[in-house]
Write an enzyme that holds these catalytic residues in place. Structure first.
Site, short mmCIF file in Angstrom:
data_model
loop_
_atom_site.label_atom_id
_atom_site.label_comp_id
_atom_site.label_asym_id
_atom_site.label_seq_id
_atom_site.Cartn_x
_atom_site.Cartn_y
_atom_site.Cartn_z
N GLU B 278 -12.06 6.74 -63.38
CA GLU B 278 -13.14 7.29 -62.56
C GLU B 278 -13.24 6.57 -61.21
OE1 GLU B 278 -16.56 7.80 -64.98
OE2 GLU B 278 -17.49 9.23 -63.62
N GLU B 281 -10.41 7.81 -59.19
CA GLU B 281 -10.70 9.17 -58.72
C GLU B 281 -11.69 9.15 -57.56
OE1 GLU B 281 -12.56 11.66 -61.68
OE2 GLU B 281 -12.64 13.40 -60.33
N CYS B 298 -19.69 11.55 -68.35
CA CYS B 298 -19.63 10.99 -69.71
C CYS B 298 -20.64 11.64 -70.64
CB CYS B 298 -19.94 9.51 -69.74
SG CYS B 298 -19.64 8.67 -68.25
N SER B 318 -16.72 14.50 -62.06
CA SER B 318 -15.47 13.77 -62.26
C SER B 318 -14.63 14.52 -63.28
CB SER B 318 -15.78 12.37 -62.77
OG SER B 318 -14.64 11.82 -63.38
N LYS B 357 -22.63 15.00 -78.46
CA LYS B 357 -21.23 14.63 -78.71
C LYS B 357 -20.63 15.51 -79.80
CE LYS B 357 -20.69 11.35 -75.73
NZ LYS B 357 -19.66 11.45 -74.68
N GLU B 360 -19.55 18.36 -77.88
CA GLU B 360 -18.43 18.01 -76.99
C GLU B 360 -17.10 17.99 -77.75
OE1 GLU B 360 -18.05 13.89 -75.63
OE2 GLU B 360 -17.70 14.63 -73.62
N GLU B 365 -11.56 22.37 -74.55
CA GLU B 365 -10.86 21.48 -73.62
C GLU B 365 -10.51 20.15 -74.27
OE1 GLU B 365 -13.88 22.70 -73.18
OE2 GLU B 365 -14.12 23.66 -71.23
N CYS B 502 -28.09 6.28 -73.04
CA CYS B 502 -27.74 6.45 -74.46
C CYS B 502 -28.60 5.62 -75.41
CB CYS B 502 -26.28 6.10 -74.69
SG CYS B 502 -25.18 6.90 -73.54
#
Lengths: 160, 573
Positions: B278, B281, B298, B318, B357, B360, B365, B502
């Site tokens: 990251e 990037e 994230c 990102s 999550k 996710e 993907e 989190c």
């Protein structure tokens, strides 16, 4: 979205959230019901989430979320009809049509709506199909009436 | 300061605060089912009623301001009887299945029934029978257990700015659900789980992954690997009576082995990988005129939020996968290769403070080939359940280290658990990548703490840049609208879905109040202060991973395994 809805929204150009109910009413008046697309469109217009609009609309009995059937049945649940057994009539309709109040049958033939007093207490219990009143209904009479309509429909369908 | 009298004893209160706030501070417990710290009171449940001398009737203390000299009785017979009746009425329409309920022993309704001495079903009536909604990969909805307190609706709207759910219908037929009473899976729900955390009953809960994990562990053909997120080690202890913020890292690793996991890896390690990618990037975007401000990626709730509400900002995200998914991809590539195990024989589990999550890891993907990179996600709560199921006593376990090669982390990776941590870690590494030198002071105070929006302007490698840290999606909306309106002093924005990050995620222990969240945050900062390796690029395991497997940040392998793209999402908003 249908041009009619856009025209209505144009009328409510600078409307805020307090205009939600009149807007819903006008769109239902025009479209016959509140579609998913209409609710999403209204949400964008008033900057309101769809969940909120659906929440407000389901609070009132007047809003529908499916288009009306060819035969729109209104069941009076006013006091006089209640005393004379309209609950059983409604129950018979639900069973016969296999739908809940506010819904439309899959074949699009019937839709069911529960209304408060429709001002025909002398005829209690009363139902109205496309504006035509049917008096002194019983569960049996209701079933017969529905089956007669169905037969008619099938006949005209076969004739086509 | 003003003086009030509560139960014949004088107490001090602050001008303008509510009675409930003052009572709480004095340790006088008045029950409530609908109160949410920090939000405007709704006064829905009427459990917090008290008697005030000279005021007729009972008064909800959550919505009543303190006044000089007021005399209050919090547990008068009238107040207590009223509370008990409310509970009895709520129970009249509640399924009596506490023994089978996931919230058995952790239910506010159950606790209050017990505290108020409800010993029989006083009111008999028709029970509601709604279909359960199990359509979402993250959150289950059981409207029969809902007491209509409205906390979930308010959190979703006022804190998260999502408004996926609202009250539907009226009177005794009211339920809480998404628009058109559809499944949560097709709604605008971002799966953050904040509704689950505030739900007083079992009406909202995570979609459990326990069965699949346990059967994988029992399958001798599977190599079962677990990764644990940075925020889990500082919250798991609360489930077992430890103080909020107690770090049970080593004990948790030992527990994983007792439970039968073959390898224990640390998601903080892959957070270090995320930072390498990251930061690189970010520098590339700054140097080549790429799309700015760049947003962190994230937090999967935030990703879905952008995809459905702000698709025009998709390119600002990102391209880095989240640490969970980076670890998942590395386990089924680098680790599989090293161990000589075919990826399909690996069952990859992650323990996360998060319900999103679960969503996710099922995204298309996030698969390498046919199989998902992460096979199952457990929340911190689910981990505590399986530990109890197995009869493990955390206090009796000796701490053990994580496994190699993905078990060694820097404290920069560990900071991912708290809002601002990703940004701090990224700035440390970006500064090094640009200048070849470490920051003089790795700690960036402006980005710490529980504020919803934190900002700082810093010179990094000779360029003055704006950094913002946002937590809670309602705050994210605010920043996005500012950027949309032309604000251009920000280069890099970290967004965490849950307020505070989190440590206050939707998969965390339920008992959390602000004080507990603060303690969890402090614990992560302390780990950073006392850590030997405080930068991701300084983590020897990271250096080795790039040397032996990945090559360079943003290199070919990284591109294939660790980066992705996101798509606009059409949901009923």
């Amino acid at each position: 979205m249908s041009p009619a809805v856009e025209t209505i929204l144009e009328k409510y150009r600078n409307a805020k959230r307090d205009q939600l109910i009149p807007l819903l009413q006008e769109i239902q008046e025009s479209e016959g019901y509140l579609s998913r697309e209409a609710v999403a469109r209204i949400g964008r217009h008033l900057r309101l989430p769809a969940s909120k609009i659906y929440g407000v609309a389901t609070f009132y009995n007047q809003f529908r979320f499916q288009s009306n059937g060819k035969h729109h049945i209104q069941v009076c649940r006013g006091t006089a009809c209640h005393v004379k057994g309209s609950a059983k009539v409604l129950d018979a309709l639900k069973r016969e049509l296999k739908i809940d109040a506010g819904a439309t049958t899959r074949d699009g033939l019937f839709s069911l709506e529960v209304v408060a007093c429709i001002g025909a207490c002398g005829l209690a219990p009363v139902i109205s199909i496309n504006g035509e009143f049917h008096a002194n209904m019983t569960p049996d009479a209701t079933r017969k009436l529905l089956r007669a309509i169905r037969r008619e429909e099938e006949k005209s369908h076969a004739a086509d | 300061m003003i003086q009030i009298e509560v139960n014949n004893r004088p107490i001090q209160a602050n001008e303008g605060e509510t009675l409930l706030t003052a009572l709480k501070r004095e340790g006088i417990k008045v029950p409530t089912l609908c109160h949410l710290e920090g939000l405007f009171p709704s006064g829905a449940c009427r459990m917090c009623v008290v008697e005030i001398e000279g005021v007729p009737g009972l008064v909800p203390s959550c919505a009543y301001p303190v006044r000089e000299g007021m005399k209050i009785r919090t547990h008068s017979p009238k107040a207590v009887r009223s509370r008990k009746t409310i509970i009895e009425l709520l129970l009249a329409n509640h399924p009596d299945d506490c023994l089978y309920c996931v919230r058995n022993g952790e239910c506010d309704l159950q606790d209050l029934a017990q505290e108020l001495g409800v010993r029989q079903r006083r009111f008999q009536g028709a029970r509601s029978s709604h279909k359960m909604d199990i359509s979402s990969p993250a959150i289950e909805r059981d409207p029969d257990k809902c007491i209509l307190c409205g906390k979930c609706v308010r959190v979703c709207e006022e804190v998260q700015g999502v408004s996926a759910i609202d009250f539907i219908g009226r009177g005794s037929r009211t339920v809480v659900g998404p628009a058109f009473d559809e499944g949560m899976n097709v709604s605008s729900c971002v799966n953050c789980g904040q509704c689950v955390v505030v739900c007083p009953t079992g009406a909202l809960r995570e979609q459990s992954g326990l069965k699949r994990v346990i059967s994988a562990i029992q399958n001798p053909k599977k190599l079962v690997v677990v990764q644990h997120a940075p925020a889990v080690s500082v919250t798991l202890g609360e489930e077992f009576g430890l103080k909020p913020g107690a770090d049970v890292m080593g004990i948790m690793a030992a527990a994983f082995r007792r439970l039968g996991f073959d390898r224990v890896f640390d998601t903080s390690f892959s957070a270090d990988v995320t930072i390498m990618e990251e930061a690189a990037e970010f520098i590339r975007r700054v140097q080549t005129g790429g799309r700015l401000p760049m947003f962190t990626s994230c937090s999967p709730g935030w990703i879905k939020f952008v995809e459905q509400f702000y698709p025009e900002f998709r390119e600002n995200l990102s391209t880095c996968k989240s640490p969970q998914q980076m670890m998942g991809a590395l386990i089924k590539s680098a680790f599989a290769e090293r161990e000589g195990v075919p990826p399909e024989d690996i069952f990859s589990v992650s323990v996360m403070p998060c319900t999103a999550k679960k969503f996710e890891c099922e995204r298309p993907e996030m698969t390498g080939g046919d199989a998902p990179d992460v096979d199952a996600v457990l929340t911190t709560r689910e981990l505590s359940r399986v530990i109890r199921m197995r009869g493990l006593d955390l206090k009796a376990l000796e701490p053990e280290p994580n496994d190699s090669p993905f078990g060694e982390r820097s404290s920069a990776g560990k900071l991912f658990g708290v809002s601002g941590g990703v940004m701090e870690a990224a700035i440390r590494t970006a500064h090094f990548m640009l200048t070849g030198k470490e920051l003089d002071r790795p700690k960036i105070q402006e980005l710490r703490g529980l504020d919803g929006i934190k900002q700082v302007h810093l010179e990094v490698g000779g360029i003055r840049m704006g950094f913002a840290v946002v937590s809670g999606l309602g705050n994210a909306r605010r920043i996005l609208e500012e950027v949309k309106a032309g604000r251009n002093d920000l280069h890099f924005i970290e967004v965490m879905t849950c307020p505070g990050g989190c440590i206050a995620g939707g998969g965390q222990p339920l008992s959390a109040n602000l004080a507990a969240v603060r303690a969890r945050m402090k614990a992560l900062y302390e780990i950073d202060e006392t850590s030997r390796v405080r930068t991701s690029h300084g983590n020897p395991s990271i250096v080795r991973l790039y040397g032996e497997f990945l090559g360079e940040p943003l290199g070919e392998k990284s591109h294939r395994l660790l980066h992705t793209r996101y798509h606009a999402r059409d949901v009923l908003q």
